[in-house]
Design an enzyme around this catalytic site. Structure first.
Site, short mmCIF file in Angstrom:
data_model
loop_
_atom_site.label_atom_id
_atom_site.label_comp_id
_atom_site.label_asym_id
_atom_site.label_seq_id
_atom_site.Cartn_x
_atom_site.Cartn_y
_atom_site.Cartn_z
N GLN A 38 -4.49 -5.11 7.09
CA GLN A 38 -5.47 -6.09 6.58
C GLN A 38 -5.44 -7.41 7.34
O GLN A 38 -6.27 -8.27 7.10
CB GLN A 38 -5.25 -6.35 5.08
CG GLN A 38 -5.50 -5.16 4.21
CD GLN A 38 -6.95 -4.66 4.28
OE1 GLN A 38 -7.86 -5.39 4.67
NE2 GLN A 38 -7.15 -3.40 3.94
N LYS A 66 -10.49 -0.36 10.65
CA LYS A 66 -10.60 -1.64 9.92
C LYS A 66 -10.81 -2.79 10.91
O LYS A 66 -11.11 -3.91 10.50
CB LYS A 66 -9.34 -1.89 9.10
CG LYS A 66 -9.12 -0.85 7.99
CD LYS A 66 -7.92 -1.23 7.16
CE LYS A 66 -7.37 -0.09 6.37
NZ LYS A 66 -8.16 0.28 5.19
N HIS A 104 0.87 -1.18 0.00
CA HIS A 104 0.00 0.00 0.00
C HIS A 104 0.91 1.23 0.00
O HIS A 104 2.01 1.19 0.56
CB HIS A 104 -0.83 -0.06 1.29
CG HIS A 104 -1.93 0.94 1.40
ND1 HIS A 104 -1.72 2.25 1.70
CD2 HIS A 104 -3.28 0.80 1.27
CE1 HIS A 104 -2.88 2.88 1.77
NE2 HIS A 104 -3.85 2.02 1.50
N CYS A 157 -4.66 2.24 -3.61
CA CYS A 157 -3.41 2.80 -3.05
C CYS A 157 -2.24 1.85 -3.28
O CYS A 157 -1.37 1.72 -2.42
CB CYS A 157 -3.56 3.12 -1.57
SG CYS A 157 -4.87 4.29 -1.25
N ASP A 173 3.06 -4.21 7.96
CA ASP A 173 1.84 -3.43 7.80
C ASP A 173 0.68 -4.41 8.04
O ASP A 173 0.37 -5.23 7.17
CB ASP A 173 1.81 -2.84 6.38
CG ASP A 173 0.47 -2.18 6.07
OD1 ASP A 173 -0.48 -2.31 6.86
OD2 ASP A 173 0.37 -1.55 5.00
N1 PLP Z 1 -1.96 -0.55 4.59
C1 PLP Z 1 -2.88 -1.34 4.06
C2 PLP Z 1 -2.52 -2.73 3.64
C3 PLP Z 1 -4.19 -0.88 3.91
O1 PLP Z 1 -5.13 -1.67 3.38
C4 PLP Z 1 -4.50 0.44 4.32
C5 PLP Z 1 -5.85 1.00 4.13
O2 PLP Z 1 -6.54 0.71 3.20
C6 PLP Z 1 -3.48 1.23 4.88
C7 PLP Z 1 -2.23 0.70 5.01
C8 PLP Z 1 -3.74 2.63 5.34
O3 PLP Z 1 -4.61 2.64 6.43
P1 PLP Z 1 -5.16 4.03 6.99
O4 PLP Z 1 -5.80 4.72 5.83
O5 PLP Z 1 -6.15 3.60 8.03
O6 PLP Z 1 -4.01 4.76 7.55
#
Ligand code: PLP
Length: 408
Positions: A206, A229, A126, A369, A203
């Site tokens: 998910q 999430k 992401h 993203c 990260d």
């Molecule tokens: N990393 C992953 C794998 C994600 O799916 C997301 C959000 O979609 C993020 C990071 C970013 O999360 P946030 O927008 O809550 O900071």
């Protein structure tokens, strides 16, 4: 790990679903939990309770209301620590989400990097786990090395031996891809990192929504996830770091709440986690996240995982039968979560999702993203359905019927 006995754990999907007021009130087929999950009643009640009986700033107030607000805020930290299998609540830093956790890390832990040091990322990341590290590399003169993916949409761990060199200081990878749904085999990554003395950052945005973790057992150094999430409020997230790592890190943001002593010329900073929580934190959201974590601990995750796997399999099988549809990622339920992306030939992902919206189906579209991944795949984007404990067979069947209709 859970404070409840197994017998009391919630396993029935229909009962779980009934705890979500938004889902109970609408006929929406909500298939976008990977973007933001819905909140159960107990979380909404915790937020309401904060506003009506607890609202005061944390730290520095000796009156009863302030002490109660602080106690609840710290209790939420302890909830998160238990959920993650952390050694202590002091290893849990409240942030505003995964993005802010990873930026904090890159600005704090990352500032130790020297010219020529290397950071390993993957093509599946992401942007939140790419751009903070790229910016750090530019500031410090470090190099980014990128782990490729397999044709199935998993991290290509066989390439670790080529990508991770003796200059590697940080390996920052997804625990579960938000596009392909593939789960990461962490042990292999930790092995490569240890061999060269690099820190492992996962990260977990998910993965965290799919049940308790044991981060100490995983042997990693840092973990990031988002409250919204994991069935909690927006505006709250977590950076977990091993105690010895956090103790050694400078603050990222400076200001109120995070100091030990400030003179006209000098400043000494508080110990972690407060050192990393400058300013008034999102107190109510942290308390809401604590409620979400306790709610998650009340689920029978074996049963929930089976339910999610069954629905994921049902969806994958049905998509395989639709001529113009192509799944992006593993096509079986092995080592993956219920995040299912797909394209429909001859139709952009936005058009697909607009058409599905007309059937009451809520799916996300676009690059998710992860533009470098989309470029690698040669696609503009994909539609994505994501499965949560409250997802039903009917949600999946309506999606398949809607898709069959529009792909005809
Ligand atoms: N990393 C992953 C794998 C994600 O799916 C997301 C959000 O979609 C993020 C990071 C970013 O999360 P946030 O927008 O809550 O900071």
């Amino acid at each position: 790990m859970s404070p409840r006995s197994r017998a009391a754990l919630l396993s029935d999907p229909a009962t779980i679903r009934r705890q979500f007021p938004l889902l109970a009130r609408t006929r929406l087929h909500y298939l976008d939990s990977a973007a933001t999950a819905q909140m159960p009643e107990v979380v909404i009640a915790a937020l309401q309770n904060f506003g009506t009986t607890l609202r005061a700033n944390v730290y520095g107030g000796v009156y009863k209301l302030a002490r109660e607000a602080l106690a609840e805020y710290e209790a939420a930290r302890a909830d998160v620590a238990r959920f993650l299998g952390a050694a202590s609540p002091q290893e849990v830093v409240f942030t505003y989400g995964t993005t802010s956790a990873l930026n904090l890390l890159a600005h704090s832990f990352g500032e130790r990097l020297r010219e020529g040091d290397e950071i390993v990322l993957s093509i599946l990341e992401h942007h939140s786990n790419t751009l903070p590290w790229r910016a750090l590399a530019r500031r410090r003169g470090a190099e980014i090395r990128v782990l490729p993916m397999t044709p199935e949409g998993r991290l290509d761990l066989a390439s670790l031996k080529d990508v991770v060199t003796a200059k590697c200081r940080i390996i920052a990878l997804t625990h579960c891809s938000n596009v392909t749904g593939a789960l990461t085999n962490v042990a292999e990554i930790v092995g490569s990192a240890r061999a060269v003395g690099a820190a492992v950052v996962l990260d977990g945005a998910q993965r965290a929504p799919h049940g308790p973790l044991d981060l100490q057992e995983l042997g990693i150094d840092f973990y990031a996830f988002s409250g919204h999430k994991t069935f909690g409020p927006t505006g709250i997230g977590v950076l977990w770091g091993r105690g010895d790592r956090l103790a050694d890190m400078p603050p990222f943001m400076v200001g109120g709440q995070m100091i030990r002593r400030v003179t006209p010329e000098t400043a000494e900073f508080a110990d972690p986690p407060r050192r990393f929580e400058a300013g008034t934190p999102p107190i109510g959201a942290a308390i809401g996240l604590g409620a979400a974590i306790r709610w998650m601990e009340g689920l029978d995750w074996g049963a929930v995982a089976n339910h999610e796997r069954r629905l994921t399999g049902r969806l994958l099988e049905a998509l395989a039968g639709l001529k113009r549809v192509r799944v992006i990622g593993p096509v079986t339920t092995e080592q993956r979560r219920g995040v299912v992306s797909f394209t429909v030939s001859g139709m952009g992902s936005e058009q697909v999702c607009r058409r599905l919206d007309a059937y009451g189906l809520a799916l996300r579209h676009g690059h998710h993203c992860a533009q470098p991944l989309m470029l690698t795949l040669g696609i503009e984007g994909a539609a994505r359905a994501s499965i949560a404990p409250y997802t039903t067979e009917d949600d999946i069947d309506q999606l398949v019927a809607g898709l069959a209709e529009i792909a005809r």
